[in-house]
Design a protein around this motif. Sequence first.
Motif, PDB file in Angstrom:
ATOM      1  N   ASP A  23       0.808  -1.219   0.000  1.00  0.00           N
ATOM      2  CA  ASP A  23       0.000   0.000   0.000  1.00  0.00           C
ATOM      3  C   ASP A  23       0.843   1.271   0.000  1.00  0.00           C
ATOM      4  O   ASP A  23       0.419   2.299  -0.548  1.00  0.00           O
ATOM      5  CB  ASP A  23      -0.962   0.012   1.200  1.00  0.00           C
ATOM      6  N   LEU A  24       2.042   1.229   0.585  1.00  0.00           N
ATOM      7  CA  LEU A  24       2.878   2.426   0.601  1.00  0.00           C
ATOM      8  C   LEU A  24       3.403   2.743  -0.794  1.00  0.00           C
ATOM      9  O   LEU A  24       3.590   3.918  -1.141  1.00  0.00           O
ATOM     10  CB  LEU A  24       4.030   2.260   1.591  1.00  0.00           C
ATOM     11  N   HIS A  25       3.644   1.716  -1.604  1.00  0.00           N
ATOM     12  CA  HIS A  25       4.010   1.934  -3.004  1.00  0.00           C
ATOM     13  C   HIS A  25       2.859   2.647  -3.723  1.00  0.00           C
ATOM     14  O   HIS A  25       3.071   3.625  -4.457  1.00  0.00           O
ATOM     15  CB  HIS A  25       4.265   0.601  -3.721  1.00  0.00           C
ATOM     16  N   ILE A  26       1.648   2.136  -3.507  1.00  0.00           N
ATOM     17  CA  ILE A  26       0.480   2.665  -4.203  1.00  0.00           C
ATOM     18  C   ILE A  26       0.215   4.113  -3.808  1.00  0.00           C
ATOM     19  O   ILE A  26      -0.021   4.986  -4.663  1.00  0.00           O
ATOM     20  CB  ILE A  26      -0.749   1.790  -3.899  1.00  0.00           C
ATOM     21  N   LYS A  27       0.251   4.410  -2.505  1.00  0.00           N
ATOM     22  CA  LYS A  27       0.002   5.780  -2.038  1.00  0.00           C
ATOM     23  C   LYS A  27       1.007   6.747  -2.636  1.00  0.00           C
ATOM     24  O   LYS A  27       0.662   7.871  -3.022  1.00  0.00           O
ATOM     25  CB  LYS A  27       0.056   5.832  -0.508  1.00  0.00           C
ATOM     26  N   GLY A  28       2.269   6.323  -2.722  1.00  0.00           N
ATOM     27  CA  GLY A  28       3.291   7.190  -3.294  1.00  0.00           C
ATOM     28  C   GLY A  28       3.055   7.456  -4.768  1.00  0.00           C
ATOM     29  O   GLY A  28       3.166   8.603  -5.232  1.00  0.00           O
ATOM     30  N   LEU A  29       2.724   6.412  -5.534  1.00  0.00           N
ATOM     31  CA  LEU A  29       2.471   6.600  -6.966  1.00  0.00           C
ATOM     32  C   LEU A  29       1.236   7.472  -7.191  1.00  0.00           C
ATOM     33  O   LEU A  29       1.210   8.302  -8.111  1.00  0.00           O
ATOM     34  CB  LEU A  29       2.304   5.245  -7.651  1.00  0.00           C
ATOM     35  N   GLU A  30       0.217   7.298  -6.368  1.00  0.00           N
ATOM     36  CA  GLU A  30      -0.977   8.146  -6.496  1.00  0.00           C
ATOM     37  C   GLU A  30      -0.645   9.595  -6.193  1.00  0.00           C
ATOM     38  O   GLU A  30      -1.158  10.514  -6.855  1.00  0.00           O
ATOM     39  CB  GLU A  30      -2.082   7.629  -5.579  1.00  0.00           C
ATOM     40  N   ALA A  31       0.226   9.821  -5.209  1.00  0.00           N
ATOM     41  CA  ALA A  31       0.645  11.199  -4.908  1.00  0.00           C
ATOM     42  C   ALA A  31       1.403  11.809  -6.082  1.00  0.00           C
ATOM     43  O   ALA A  31       1.416  13.036  -6.252  1.00  0.00           O
ATOM     44  CB  ALA A  31       1.518  11.208  -3.655  1.00  0.00           C
ATOM     45  N   ARG A  52       2.519  11.236 -17.335  1.00  0.00           N
ATOM     46  CA  ARG A  52       3.873  11.350 -16.804  1.00  0.00           C
ATOM     47  C   ARG A  52       3.771  11.630 -15.319  1.00  0.00           C
ATOM     48  O   ARG A  52       2.940  12.447 -14.880  1.00  0.00           O
ATOM     49  CB  ARG A  52       4.670  12.473 -17.483  1.00  0.00           C
ATOM     50  N   LEU A  53       4.574  10.962 -14.548  1.00  0.00           N
ATOM     51  CA  LEU A  53       4.583  11.179 -13.111  1.00  0.00           C
ATOM     52  C   LEU A  53       5.015  12.601 -12.782  1.00  0.00           C
ATOM     53  O   LEU A  53       5.847  13.188 -13.488  1.00  0.00           O
ATOM     54  CB  LEU A  53       5.519  10.178 -12.424  1.00  0.00           C
ATOM     55  N   LYS A  54       4.456  13.136 -11.700  1.00  0.00           N
ATOM     56  CA  LYS A  54       4.793  14.485 -11.230  1.00  0.00           C
ATOM     57  C   LYS A  54       5.523  14.392  -9.890  1.00  0.00           C
ATOM     58  O   LYS A  54       5.229  13.524  -9.073  1.00  0.00           O
ATOM     59  CB  LYS A  54       3.520  15.328 -11.053  1.00  0.00           C
ATOM     60  N   GLY A  55       6.449  15.307  -9.683  1.00  0.00           N
ATOM     61  CA  GLY A  55       7.130  15.367  -8.397  1.00  0.00           C
ATOM     62  C   GLY A  55       6.143  15.601  -7.267  1.00  0.00           C
ATOM     63  O   GLY A  55       5.097  16.222  -7.445  1.00  0.00           O
ATOM     64  N   ALA A  56       6.458  15.098  -6.083  1.00  0.00           N
ATOM     65  CA  ALA A  56       5.551  15.209  -4.943  1.00  0.00           C
ATOM     66  C   ALA A  56       6.351  15.190  -3.656  1.00  0.00           C
ATOM     67  O   ALA A  56       7.541  14.880  -3.642  1.00  0.00           O
ATOM     68  CB  ALA A  56       4.542  14.064  -4.954  1.00  0.00           C
ATOM     69  N   HIS A  57       5.674  15.539  -2.549  1.00  0.00           N
ATOM     70  CA  HIS A  57       6.251  15.445  -1.213  1.00  0.00           C
ATOM     71  C   HIS A  57       5.619  14.237  -0.545  1.00  0.00           C
ATOM     72  O   HIS A  57       4.415  14.240  -0.247  1.00  0.00           O
ATOM     73  CB  HIS A  57       5.969  16.723  -0.421  1.00  0.00           C
ATOM     74  N   ILE A  58       6.400  13.209  -0.319  1.00  0.00           N
ATOM     75  CA  ILE A  58       5.871  11.941   0.178  1.00  0.00           C
ATOM     76  C   ILE A  58       6.514  11.610   1.520  1.00  0.00           C
ATOM     77  O   ILE A  58       7.742  11.547   1.630  1.00  0.00           O
ATOM     78  CB  ILE A  58       6.151  10.813  -0.829  1.00  0.00           C
ATOM     79  N   VAL A  59       5.677  11.410   2.523  1.00  0.00           N
ATOM     80  CA  VAL A  59       6.138  10.996   3.847  1.00  0.00           C
ATOM     81  C   VAL A  59       5.650   9.562   4.074  1.00  0.00           C
ATOM     82  O   VAL A  59       4.445   9.304   4.112  1.00  0.00           O
ATOM     83  CB  VAL A  59       5.589  11.916   4.960  1.00  0.00           C
ATOM     84  N   PHE A  60       6.581   8.631   4.180  1.00  0.00           N
ATOM     85  CA  PHE A  60       6.204   7.230   4.395  1.00  0.00           C
ATOM     86  C   PHE A  60       5.588   7.063   5.778  1.00  0.00           C
ATOM     87  O   PHE A  60       6.153   7.519   6.775  1.00  0.00           O
ATOM     88  CB  PHE A  60       7.428   6.321   4.256  1.00  0.00           C
ATOM     89  N   GLY A 114       9.696  17.348 -12.274  1.00  0.00           N
ATOM     90  CA  GLY A 114       9.884  18.174 -11.096  1.00  0.00           C
ATOM     91  C   GLY A 114      10.575  17.449  -9.960  1.00  0.00           C
ATOM     92  O   GLY A 114      11.129  16.358 -10.136  1.00  0.00           O
ATOM     93  N   GLU A 115      10.525  18.046  -8.777  1.00  0.00           N
ATOM     94  CA  GLU A 115      11.241  17.529  -7.617  1.00  0.00           C
ATOM     95  C   GLU A 115      10.335  16.681  -6.742  1.00  0.00           C
ATOM     96  O   GLU A 115       9.183  17.029  -6.487  1.00  0.00           O
ATOM     97  CB  GLU A 115      11.805  18.681  -6.780  1.00  0.00           C
ATOM     98  N   THR A 116      10.882  15.574  -6.281  1.00  0.00           N
ATOM     99  CA  THR A 116      10.198  14.721  -5.317  1.00  0.00           C
ATOM    100  C   THR A 116      11.019  14.671  -4.036  1.00  0.00           C
ATOM    101  O   THR A 116      12.236  14.480  -4.077  1.00  0.00           O
ATOM    102  CB  THR A 116      10.018  13.292  -5.860  1.00  0.00           C
ATOM    103  N   ILE A 117      10.333  14.858  -2.918  1.00  0.00           N
ATOM    104  CA  ILE A 117      10.980  14.782  -1.606  1.00  0.00           C
ATOM    105  C   ILE A 117      10.354  13.624  -0.834  1.00  0.00           C
ATOM    106  O   ILE A 117       9.133  13.566  -0.661  1.00  0.00           O
ATOM    107  CB  ILE A 117      10.818  16.089  -0.812  1.00  0.00           C
ATOM    108  N   PHE A 118      11.193  12.703  -0.406  1.00  0.00           N
ATOM    109  CA  PHE A 118      10.748  11.567   0.405  1.00  0.00           C
ATOM    110  C   PHE A 118      11.222  11.762   1.842  1.00  0.00           C
ATOM    111  O   PHE A 118      12.385  12.070   2.074  1.00  0.00           O
ATOM    112  CB  PHE A 118      11.335  10.256  -0.121  1.00  0.00           C
TER     113      PHE A 118
END
Length: 427
Positions: free
Chosen positions: A128-136, A154-162, A182-186
């Motif tokens: 589920d954490l993979h899915i939530k990140g891809l949806e973000a 095309r995927l867009k950069g996002a701010h993802i907190v696991f 764009g930029e993605t922050i994990f």
Amino acid sequence: MDKFVVRGGNPLLGTIKVSGAKNSALPCMAAAILTEEEVVLENIPQVQDIETERKLLTSMGAEVELGYGRAQHRTSIKCAILSDPVAKYEIVKTMRASSLVLGPLIARTGIARVAMPGGCAIGGRPIDLHIKGLEAMGATVTYDHGYLEARVDRLKGAHIVFDKITVTGTEDLLMAATLADGETIFENCAREPEVTDLAALLTAMGAKIEGAGTSTIKVQGVSSLHGARHRINPDRIEAGTFLIAGAITGGDLNVDCCEPEHLSALIAKLEQMGVKLDVGKDHVRVRSGGGPLKAADISTEEYPGFPTDMQAQFMALATQAEGTTTVTENIFENRFMHVSELNRMGANITVSGRTATVRGKSDLQSAAVMCSDLRASAALVLAALVADGESILDRVYHMDRGYERLEEKLRGVGAQIRRMGDVFGKR
């Protein structure tokens, strides 16, 4: 179905070499999906999971060559055309790491269809954490008849907190972010050496990554990646298993071609138990301390804590220590399946919830035992090395998933171990 026959009583003496890390090699092979150019990986272990990954990539249209002869630990992968971006169930049903193709597939092709993965039966490892990140990142993910299907222009950069630390989730989304716009922050990322190893390959392929190995990773997406050559890290779990093999048999064993920095949590516990260790740049020598082993409690944690993948092996060692050892498993809820088999060999282990209590020292006796998963298999081999008599270990195909020719390596340093049957190559 193959079995190991092990006669205990021999101290392990000499030098044993560590292979490349399966858990680094698998995501690095998946990363080749991200480019049309050739990716060459060196220090690839010859284990069943690598062959499964080769079949998976080939089924998608990739050209994969596993080396032979002098180049037997090298693979070249070229994903010029991905004609069928599907991870089919019949291929991935035995391997958890199949989820690692989800991120690179959707980043490269805009579509991915991946069967829910298999692997060792050691508890739920949700995707589920993979899915939530891809949806973000803008993907639409659906679930249908055992398959996950993800789509995006095309995927867009996002701010993802696991929500929780996840190694495969960090790796999967890290690969996806390299080609995002764009930029993605994990945040709350896994810090395992395998994540750092993957990031090193991606950087060599032209990705822009900062912070790998820390809890925060920043990725600036690029339009395309190119080919690269990369050497896989040594397998820290195999190295740790060999350290315990030397300690449990009272031997004098030099574990060579490893990365001691990746073993710090285990090394600290072994020293606490009274094991003598000489730590070098790329090797660790383990020697009997002369006196009895002393009990030492462990609690598994994410890296750099004590690894869950060493818990079963450490428990085997704890059966030979004076006193009571408490083993707490915090990562997987079903990772004590080796306990009943160790007890069949004369161990005194009780389990309550996530905690196992080992009372030692036990005089282990030979027995016929069943391997239930990869690391439990290693624990039973370790116990058999000190048991009185000849033990028979069934279902060692679990071992072949993650240890390269374990019985041959151990025989080379004095163990009495042989394989009966042949289901994975010539032995």
